[in-house]
Motif scaffolding. Structure first.
Motif, PDB file in Angstrom:
ATOM      1  N   UNK A   1      -6.300  -3.690  -8.743  1.00 11.27           N
ATOM      2  CA  UNK A   1      -5.289  -2.641  -8.900  1.00 11.27           C
ATOM      3  C   UNK A   1      -5.955  -1.297  -9.185  1.00 11.27           C
ATOM      4  N   UNK A   2      -6.890  -1.280 -10.131  1.00  8.34           N
ATOM      5  CA  UNK A   2      -7.548  -0.025 -10.497  1.00  8.34           C
ATOM      6  C   UNK A   2      -8.481   0.455  -9.393  1.00  8.34           C
ATOM      7  N   UNK A   3      -9.132  -0.476  -8.689  1.00  9.03           N
ATOM      8  CA  UNK A   3     -10.010  -0.068  -7.587  1.00  9.03           C
ATOM      9  C   UNK A   3      -9.207   0.624  -6.501  1.00  9.03           C
ATOM     10  N   UNK A   4      -8.064   0.061  -6.177  1.00 10.58           N
ATOM     11  CA  UNK A   4      -7.210   0.686  -5.159  1.00 10.58           C
ATOM     12  C   UNK A   4      -6.748   2.057  -5.615  1.00 10.58           C
ATOM     13  N   UNK A   5      -6.375   2.167  -6.904  1.00 11.07           N
ATOM     14  CA  UNK A   5      -5.907   3.453  -7.417  1.00 11.07           C
ATOM     15  C   UNK A   5      -7.025   4.496  -7.380  1.00 11.07           C
ATOM     16  N   UNK A   6      -8.228   4.103  -7.760  1.00  5.51           N
ATOM     17  CA  UNK A   6      -9.352   5.044  -7.747  1.00  5.51           C
ATOM     18  C   UNK A   6      -9.659   5.493  -6.321  1.00  5.51           C
ATOM     19  N   UNK A   7      -9.679   4.562  -5.388  1.00  3.47           N
ATOM     20  CA  UNK A   7     -10.012   4.911  -4.005  1.00  3.47           C
ATOM     21  C   UNK A   7      -8.936   5.780  -3.379  1.00  3.47           C
ATOM     22  N   UNK A   8      -7.680   5.519  -3.686  1.00  4.44           N
ATOM     23  CA  UNK A   8      -6.612   6.357  -3.143  1.00  4.44           C
ATOM     24  C   UNK A   8      -6.644   7.743  -3.772  1.00  4.44           C
TER      25      UNK A   8
ATOM     26  N   UNK B   1      -0.036  -8.140  -8.823  1.00  7.26           N
ATOM     27  CA  UNK B   1      -0.897  -8.309  -7.660  1.00  7.26           C
ATOM     28  C   UNK B   1      -1.158  -6.944  -7.039  1.00  7.26           C
ATOM     29  N   UNK B   2      -2.223  -6.845  -6.285  1.00  6.30           N
ATOM     30  CA  UNK B   2      -2.553  -5.565  -5.669  1.00  6.30           C
ATOM     31  C   UNK B   2      -1.456  -5.120  -4.719  1.00  6.30           C
ATOM     32  N   UNK B   3      -0.845  -6.086  -4.007  1.00 11.43           N
ATOM     33  CA  UNK B   3       0.215  -5.725  -3.063  1.00 11.43           C
ATOM     34  C   UNK B   3       1.450  -5.200  -3.799  1.00 11.43           C
ATOM     35  N   UNK B   4       1.811  -5.864  -4.920  1.00 10.69           N
ATOM     36  CA  UNK B   4       2.972  -5.410  -5.688  1.00 10.69           C
ATOM     37  C   UNK B   4       2.698  -4.044  -6.305  1.00 10.69           C
ATOM     38  N   UNK B   5       1.513  -3.868  -6.893  1.00  7.11           N
ATOM     39  CA  UNK B   5       1.177  -2.587  -7.504  1.00  7.11           C
ATOM     40  C   UNK B   5       1.184  -1.471  -6.465  1.00  7.11           C
ATOM     41  N   UNK B   6       0.690  -1.757  -5.267  1.00  2.14           N
ATOM     42  CA  UNK B   6       0.671  -0.742  -4.218  1.00  2.14           C
ATOM     43  C   UNK B   6       2.088  -0.348  -3.809  1.00  2.14           C
ATOM     44  N   UNK B   7       2.969  -1.350  -3.673  1.00  3.73           N
ATOM     45  CA  UNK B   7       4.359  -1.060  -3.298  1.00  3.73           C
ATOM     46  C   UNK B   7       5.030  -0.192  -4.348  1.00  3.73           C
TER      47      UNK B   7
END
Length: 833
Positions: free
Chosen positions: A282-289, A523-529
């Motif tokens: 979750x945090x990796x996706x947030x940092x990269x975005x 989950x990463x998918x839920x957090x992204x949504x």
């Protein structure tokens, strides 16, 4: 090549040779050796030997030092007496050296050592060069040898070699040497003891070595010391051993040090893993975005500044330690890279593919990057963090410490954790004695803190995910590798990464107050949504998002429709009526006003003329649009539009001249007007709600990625990691090597005798000119690389060739295997680039 090693390999049975190949993965790196002499040459290489030494524990290296100190290929009995232990205590460690081809038993019962060991270990047991190295020096002439013999009371007649033999015997015997030293000038014994125990090389006062009556002058005249430079002197190995006395035994610690452990709750350890892994993604996706929206600028000295790291942490909800670690891991995984035009680090195409893959695959990419990373993100030097992505002088050593540390933790049983850091450092040092012990003690806490953020350990104990990664130390790879297939595709790591993410919440509780609550790690998918459609207010044991007109509009701006957005939210929870009303109301008003970017505006007083220009086929590349009867919008710049209109036969003038005019309309966010084409292509790209339907997926910022990539059996996308290379199975290759050795002994040898190579090539490769025949000979005799072309037009890059029955049997880089190429079919040979 060591003939002794080749001879020993030829005596091995299939089982023993299989163990050697299994312990030496460097022996099977393509192109793998096909003969025992080629295998011996690879096993005895200096750097190959050093890499193997790094993997051996302390007792094996103590055995190597003792053998080097004794010299002259000692026997097992002599080695055991020197170490002060029984032969049975040394056998297991000698066998380990044998299984790694660093040593081997000679037919006469002595122990042979790889020559490279002496190159790397120049002062075994703190002892210097052998006496022969000093006596054979060009600085010591024959008269000097005679003078030394007379000073020691040994015969000075005979050849130089005979005098050297007498001197070696005299200086290696402890009892006569003790009597000699007893007659030395005052201060000599203390000086010699310093060299014998704290040498072998020491800084000295060069004047004392030429002053009569000094201990230095007395010692050098009798061969007890040799001055290699004016201010540097050394003591020969035999002299130091004799002065240490017969009771001296070098250290030998066959048993690992005690590592006290404490009980831990195994279920709690696994629970912490299941919390940390989803948060990591979750945090990796947030940092990269976040980096996708705002590139990370680099300092002039290199690396990312503290201010930028803290900004990323604040904007993504990470703690600073997480942002530091994730930025460095993402860079090693090639998820972000430097873009000079953007002015810093930005996400790469690999990131687009990474976030389309399954959660376990994404997790393994991050773990593999950390496993080979040559920095420690959370290590403090003088109470300060190092610069993120800055150069670290320790480099590769940090990666080795990381792997040795986790390897030592795997020896602690499940349900137990280490008690103290000093004991853990001591245990790691026993496993990897070549690592700097002070650096190890300094880095261990930081490495374990990083491992805890990655879900690899909890407190003082490894998780099952950490144990699976620790087992892959031999295939970790280097930081410059874009991916490490053996790690990212490992079945055990794949299984446990899926387990670590299995408890991630995939549903949310939607409230009438326009909030969404996730009780547990999302989950990463839920957090992204939820991040796309709402604003995150808190995170931790429970995470809360709040919906509002601005957040819903943000999702619609990204290409969502009201129906698709509501359908996606309904899949993860029951939607209250206020949330449905909010989405519908924002969607109803969304798009009331359209804002378009244009390169320039074309104005004219005649509507018919502008309609004609808009319909002109030759002007289609301008992307003209009729905004009003007397206004045209062009996607091209003013200069390009003006030139195109004139080329089509019109007579436009720039704005301000009257009549048909061109007015500039700079595009927001672009420094120059020449980048319209690419941006419009992204702007007009098709938006697909499902990232797995084999179409282009549009990401925020106009970025796209292709989703129809063949899935790996473990869920990885091709392009993130290459499949493991096909290397021979150690047992199968051992059989082939033994069979090849038997064939050679039976006389079935290739045409490789001296002078034979060019004779065979000259007779069989008749399509080649002489110069190319010579190059082909180098492929056989020297293993050089060459590009060959066959009569049917097929080309291949070959090396390590052998000639057999008119055929070139060589390694083909394109096929990744040894292939046969008929000599009479080869039409061209050129040097490979």
């Amino acid at each position: 090549m060591d003939d002794h090693l080749t001879g020993w390999l030829a005596t091995l049975d299939e089982e023993r040779l299989t163990r050697v190949l299994g312990n030496r993965p460097d022996a099977l790196i393509p192109p793998w050796p096909r003969t025992l002499d080629a295998l011996a040459e690879r096993l005895a290489g200096d750097f190959a030997v050093m890499e193997v030494m790094r993997t051996l524990p302390l007792p094996a290296l103590e055995i190597v030092q003792a053998c080097l100190a004794l010299g002259d290929r000692p026997g097992e009995d002599r080695l055991a007496r020197f170490l002060g232990v029984s032969v049975s205590e040394t056998i297991p460690w000698l066998e380990r050296l044998y299984d790694h081809a660093l040593a081997w038993p000679e037919p006469d019962g002595r122990i042979g050592l790889a020559g490279a060991l002496a190159h790397w270990w120049t002062a075994p047991c703190g002892l210097g060069e052998p006496l022969a190295a000093y006596l054979e020096s060009w600085t010591l002439n024959t008269e000097g040898l005679r003078r030394m013999c007379r000073n020691l009371g040994v015969p000075a007649q005979g050849t130089r070699r005979q005098m050297m033999t007498r001197l070696s015997a005299a200086l290696s015997d402890a009892e006569p040497l003790s009597c000699l030293v007893a007659e030395a000038p005052e201060g000599t014994i203390g000086m010699l003891d310093d060299f014998a125990w704290d040498g072998p090389i020491r800084s000295v006062n060069g004047d004392l070595f030429i002053t009569p009556g000094t201990p230095e002058k007395w010692a050098v005249e009798r061969g007890l010391l040799f001055r290699t430079q004016w201010g540097v002197a050394g003591m020969p190995r035999e002299v130091a051993l004799a002065l240490r006395g017969p009771d001296y035994h070098p250290p030998f610690t066959p048993c690992p040090p005690d590592l006290a452990t404490v009980a831990v709750d195994a279920e709690a350890v696994e629970y912490e893993m299941c919390l940390a892994a989803p948060r990591l993604l979750d945090r990796a996706t947030a940092v990269l975005e976040n980096i996708d929206k705002t590139p990370l600028p680099l300092l002039k000295s290199g690396g990312v500044g503290v201010r930028e790291v803290k900004r990323v942490a604040k904007e993504t909800g990470c703690v600073e330690a997480e942002s530091r670690l994730l930025i460095e891991v993402s860079a090693v995984a090639r998820l972000i890279g430097l873009d000079e035009e953007a002015g810093g680090l930005v996400p790469t195409d690999r990131f687009d593919r990474w976030r389309l893959s399954e959660g376990p695959a994404r997790l393994r990419v991050l773990l593999a990057a950390w496993w080979r990373m040559e920095r420690s993100s959370l290590r403090r030097v003088q109470e300060r963090y190092a610069t993120v992505l800055g150069d670290d002088p320790e480099g590769e050593t940090l990666a080795r410490i990381r792997r040795a540390l986790l390897g030592a933790l795997t020896e602690i049983p499940e349900g137990r954790g280490f008690a103290t850091f000093p004991e853990l450092v001591q245990a790691v040092h026993w496993r990897a004695p070549l690592l700097d012990r002070e650096l190890l003690a300094e880095c261990a806490p930081a490495i374990l803190e990083e491992a805890e953020l990655l879900g690899l350990c909890s407190g003082t104990a490894l998780t099952s995910l950490g144990r699976a990664l620790a087992a892959l130390g031999s295939v970790a790879g280097g930081e410059n590798d874009s991916a490490v297939a053996e790690v990212e595709h490992d079945p055990a790591l794949a299984e446990l990464s899926a387990k670590a993410l299995a408890s991630a919440q995939r549903t949310a509780l939607f409230g009438a107050d326009l909030t969404a609550v996730v009780t547990g790690p999302p989950s990463a998918e839920l957090a992204s949504l939820l991040d796309r459609t709402a604003d995150r207010e808190s995170q931790g044991a429970a995470s809360v998002w709040r919906f509002g007109p601005a957040s819903v509009r943000r999702a619609l701006d990204a290409g969502e429709s009201a129906d698709t957005l509501l359908d996606a939210l309904a899949e993860v929870g029951t939607l209250p009526q206020p949330l449905v009303y909010l989405v519908r109301d924002v969607a109803r008003r969304h798009g009331e006003v359209t804002v378009a970017s244009v390169g320039c505006v074309v104005l004219g007083s005649d509507p018919a003329l502008l309609a004609e220009i808009n319909a002109h086929r030759k002007l289609g590349r301008l992307g003209l649009r009729l905004l009003a009867p007397t206004v045209l919008a062009s996607d091209a710049t003013a200069e390009r539009t003006l030139a195109a209109l004139r080329e089509a036969g019109y007579a436009p003038v720039p704005d301000g001249f009257g009549g048909l005019a061109v007015r500039r309309g700079p595009r927001p966010g672009h420094d120059t007007p020449d980048r319209t084409g690419d941006q419009d292509a992204k702007r007009d790209g098709e938006r697909e709600p499902d990232p797995r339907d084999g179409r282009l997926i549009l990401f925020p910022g106009g970025r796209t990625a292709e989703a129809d990539v063949p899935a790996h059996p473990y869920g990885l996308l091709d392009g993130l990691a290459d499949l493991p290379a096909d290397v021979p199975d150690p047992r199968e290759h051992a059989r082939r090597l033994l069979a090849a050795g038997g064939a050679r002994r039976a006389g079935e040898t290739p045409d490789r005798a001296p002078g034979r190579t060019w004779a065979v090539i000259g007779r069989r490769a008749t399509r080649l000119p002489t110069a190319q025949q010579t190059l082909l000979g180098f492929v056989v005799d020297r293993g050089v690389r060459a590009l060959i072309t066959l009569a049917d037009g097929v080309t291949a890059t070959v090396s390590h060739g052998e000639l057999r029955d008119g055929v070139l049997d060589a390694w083909c880089e394109e096929a990744g295997d040894y292939l046969d190429f008929p000599l009479n079919e080869i039409t061209s040979v050129v040097a490979a680039r």
